[in-house]
Motif scaffolding. Structure first.
Motif, PDB file in Angstrom:
ATOM      1  N   MET A   1       0.899  -1.247   0.111  1.00 62.47           N
ATOM      2  CA  MET A   1      -0.031  -0.006   0.069  1.00 62.47           C
ATOM      3  C   MET A   1       0.748   1.123   0.020  1.00 62.47           C
ATOM      4  SD  MET A   1      -2.863   1.122   2.803  1.00 62.47           S
ATOM      5  CE  MET A   1      -3.741   2.350   2.389  1.00 62.47           C
TER       6      MET A   1
ATOM      7  N   PRO B   1      -4.596   7.598   1.128  1.00 62.75           N
ATOM      8  CA  PRO B   1      -4.377   6.320   0.920  1.00 62.75           C
ATOM      9  C   PRO B   1      -4.665   5.437  -0.253  1.00 62.75           C
ATOM     10  CG  PRO B   1      -6.355   6.868   2.016  1.00 62.75           C
ATOM     11  CD  PRO B   1      -5.858   7.942   1.784  1.00 62.75           C
ATOM     12  N   GLY B   2      -5.283   6.143  -1.325  1.00 59.23           N
ATOM     13  CA  GLY B   2      -5.116   5.546  -2.429  1.00 59.23           C
ATOM     14  C   GLY B   2      -6.924   4.672  -2.331  1.00 59.23           C
ATOM     15  N   ARG B   3      -7.522   4.977  -1.665  1.00 62.21           N
ATOM     16  CA  ARG B   3      -8.774   4.428  -1.541  1.00 62.21           C
ATOM     17  C   ARG B   3      -9.875   5.193  -0.770  1.00 62.21           C
ATOM     18  NH1 ARG B   3      -7.265  -1.058   1.774  1.00 62.21           N
ATOM     19  NH2 ARG B   3      -5.665  -1.043   0.230  1.00 62.21           N
ATOM     20  N   ILE B   4     -11.121   4.656  -0.812  1.00 63.24           N
ATOM     21  CA  ILE B   4     -11.924   5.504  -0.075  1.00 63.24           C
ATOM     22  C   ILE B   4     -11.915   5.368   1.270  1.00 63.24           C
ATOM     23  CG2 ILE B   4     -14.743   5.832   0.183  1.00 63.24           C
ATOM     24  CD1 ILE B   4     -13.552   6.280  -2.752  1.00 63.24           C
ATOM     25  N   VAL B   5     -11.913   6.667   2.236  1.00 60.92           N
ATOM     26  CA  VAL B   5     -11.988   6.681   3.649  1.00 60.92           C
ATOM     27  C   VAL B   5     -13.331   6.762   3.937  1.00 60.92           C
ATOM     28  CG1 VAL B   5     -11.276   8.030   5.529  1.00 60.92           C
ATOM     29  CG2 VAL B   5      -9.946   8.008   3.437  1.00 60.92           C
TER      30      VAL B   5
ATOM     31  N   HIS C   1     -13.560  12.103   1.736  1.00 65.95           N
ATOM     32  CA  HIS C   1     -14.049  10.951   0.958  1.00 65.95           C
ATOM     33  C   HIS C   1     -12.877  10.313   0.738  1.00 65.95           C
ATOM     34  CE1 HIS C   1     -16.238   8.855  -2.333  1.00 65.95           C
ATOM     35  NE2 HIS C   1     -14.923   8.936  -3.076  1.00 65.95           N
ATOM     36  N   ASP C   2     -11.783  10.741   0.159  1.00 61.08           N
ATOM     37  CA  ASP C   2     -10.497   9.931  -0.110  1.00 61.08           C
ATOM     38  C   ASP C   2      -9.391  10.288   0.556  1.00 61.08           C
ATOM     39  OD1 ASP C   2     -10.223  12.133  -1.598  1.00 61.08           O
ATOM     40  OD2 ASP C   2      -9.670  11.317  -3.793  1.00 61.08           O
TER      41      ASP C   2
ATOM     42  N   PHE D   1      -5.860   0.091   7.148  1.00 60.51           N
ATOM     43  CA  PHE D   1      -6.303  -0.217   5.903  1.00 60.51           C
ATOM     44  C   PHE D   1      -6.022  -1.657   5.725  1.00 60.51           C
ATOM     45  CE2 PHE D   1      -7.068   4.302   5.271  1.00 60.51           C
ATOM     46  CZ  PHE D   1      -8.441   4.455   4.848  1.00 60.51           C
TER      47      PHE D   1
END
Length: 184
Positions: free
Chosen positions: A1, A18-22, A58-59, A85
């Protein structure tokens, strides 16, 4: 990650991507560790000495530090985010909704308020999110628009300039009834 970081206009706040939806919807703002019970990730981040505020978008995750030096606490923050994560644990312990109190405005101003809210949603919020924060409409009374600033925006040295010169000028241009913009 791989987690990217970005500086924000607030030197005490860093934005972590983080490269994903929070959060799939809404935002969450934690100003002290006691507020973090709603989120296992926020609790973990507040365990890092020097962390004084956390904001979930959001992200992205915006982290605000106190007197600590970024070079000392950034690795621990990155580790906490990555560990969380990778564990697959939920970010929150509840359904996420944008946190905020009731809006206030006169019924006669409903059309004006809709225009103000549309401008904030389409032109202001995306720009503020780029800087690791969020801004939401709270009210309109006697020509004054009241906004709530969270994340990197709250406490940012340039937030007053953003409000007065950016947002206020934008709203005045499109909505002649707007005389002033204030933060709550």
């Amino acid at each position: 990650m791989f987690i990217q970081t970005e500086a924000t206009p607030n030197p005490a706040t860093l934005k972590f991507l983080p490269g994903r939806i929070v959060l799939p919807e809404g935002t969450m703002d934690f100003r002290k560790s006691e507020d973090a019970a709603a989120s296992p990730l926020a609790e973990k981040l507040f365990e890092v000495e020097g962390v004084e505020g956390i904001f979930f978008g959001h992200d992205f995750i915006s982290v605000t530090k106190g007197d600590a030096d970024w070079q000392h606490i950034k690795p621990a923050i990155l580790g906490a985010i990555m560990e969380h994560f990778m564990s697959g644990a939920p970010v929150t312990r509840m359904d996420t909704e944008a946190v905020g109190d009731e809006e206030f405005f006169e019924a006669d101003d409903a059309e004006t308020v809709e225009t103000i809210k549309e401008l904030i949603e389409t032109r202001v919020r995306p720009a503020v999110a780029q800087d690791g924060g969020d801004i939401t409409f709270r009210g309109f009374r006697d020509g004054v628009v009241y906004l709530s600033m969270r994340g990197a925006c709250s406490g940012c040295p340039s937030s007053t300039a953003t409000l007065k010169h950016g947002i206020q000028n934008l709203l005045r241009h499109f909505v002649p009834e707007v005389e002033e913009v204030r933060a709550l």
